[in-house]
Design an enzyme around this catalytic site. Structure first.
Site, PDB file in Angstrom:
ATOM      1  CG  ASP A  53     -37.617  34.866  31.669  1.00 55.27           C
ATOM      2  OD1 ASP A  53     -38.503  35.633  31.273  1.00 55.27           O
ATOM      3  OD2 ASP A  53     -36.453  35.230  31.926  1.00 55.27           O
TER       4      ASP A  53
ATOM      5  CE  LYS B   9     -34.498  39.708  33.044  1.00 57.92           C
ATOM      6  NZ  LYS B   9     -34.804  38.620  32.104  1.00 57.92           N
TER       7      LYS B   9
END
Ligand code: ATR
Length: 276
Positions: free
Chosen positions: A102, A66
């Site tokens: 997210d 990520k």
């Protein structure tokens, strides 16, 4: 032509994303595939290029890529740049754009429980990547107070100063892990990995949580002791499946330009995860 999507990570066998996204693509009757790709970090640049040359339009990005993927992208959207992590890549006209869904996933998961962004006191447990995304969302709400508690206090202090640097005026404080003021919180979010093992005790003492407090546990593998015991106390409590669902739905929305149906995605997830 079949549209191509997928998820990159290492290892990738455990990812729930393929089942969730395939369920949505099938329900939408799209001629599209979604495949897992095991990408060891040292092979990330050539493998990303190969996937793009193969015509992949969108990728999810998971552990441990990520952060490493950022310099390989042409642009980051503001949340991904702020949080410093990318979980979604959109390939548009040979340009790669990095997103982090997210925050949207977290907001929608809370919304499903009846929570609307409002000035409130939130206790965030943890100081890793998940805590950072959650604390960022909460600290952005004007008038809110975010209390950070983490086993390793120095990490919580680093996260607090990172937040206040980026969000001047945000009310962020650090509490010792063992004395986290659960009773002072309107919202408690567990962003630690405590609860992943069935034998894990709750990360805060449920007795100290006020009835009516909203409790969100990012652990999605099972209904954790925190969720079970705070529900028993009259709290609204949920596990992390809904955040997983909505962050995935937001990735699909970015790739397809339309909102995917979440019911089949949720069924696919529930089919893979144990109840209770
Ligand atoms: P992620 O990126 O998924 O948030 P992470 O960076 O590994 O993962 O963070 C895991 C979090 O769980 C950390 O806040 C960690 O606390 P430390 O910073 O002290 O390591 C927390 N954690 C893991 N095991 C824990 C335990 N047994 N008790 C309390 N906190 C724990």
């Amino acid at each position: 032509m079949t549209r191509l999507f997928g998820v990159i990570g290492h290892p990738i066998g455990h990812s729930l994303s393929p089942a969730m996204h395939r369920a949505a693509l099938a329900a939408m009757r799209l001629d599209a595939r979604y495949d897992p790709y095991d990408v060891p970090p040292e092979f990330l640049p050539p493998m990303l290029e190969a996937l793009m040359l193969a015509g992949v339009e969108g990728l999810n990005v998971t552990v441990p890529l990520k952060e490493a993927v950022r310099p390989l992208l042409d642009r980051l959207d503001p949340p991904a740049a702020a949080i410093g992590a990318v979980n979604t890549i959109v390939a548009r006209r040979r340009r790669l754009i990095g997103f982090n869904t997210d925050g949207v996933g977290f907001r929608q998961a809370l919304r499903e429980l009846g929570w609307r962004p409002r000035p409130a006191t939130a206790l965030v447990l943890g100081a890793g990547g998940a805590a950072r995304a959650v604390a960022w969302e909460l600290a952005r709400v004007r008038g809110s107070r975010v209390i950070l508690a983490n086993r390793t206090g120095a990490r919580a202090r680093r996260l607090a100063s990172w937040l206040t640097r980026r969000l001047p005026g945000a009310d962020v404080v650090v509490s010792p892990w063992r004395r986290a003021p659960a009773e002072a919180a309107d919202l408690i979010v567990n962003a630690t990995s405590v609860g992943m093992r069935p034998s894990d005790p709750p990360p805060v003492e449920p007795r100290r949580v006020r009835p009516g407090t909203l409790v969100y546990d990012l652990v999605y593998h099972r209904t954790t002791a925190l969720v079970r015991e705070t529900r028993r106390r009259g709290c609204i409590a949920a596990d992390g499946r809904s955040m997983l669902l909505y962050q995935g739905a937001e990735s699909l929305r970015l790739w397809l330009g339309v909102r995917p149906p979440v019911a089949p995605m949720r069924r696919a997830l529930e089919g893979l995860l144990p109840r209770g």
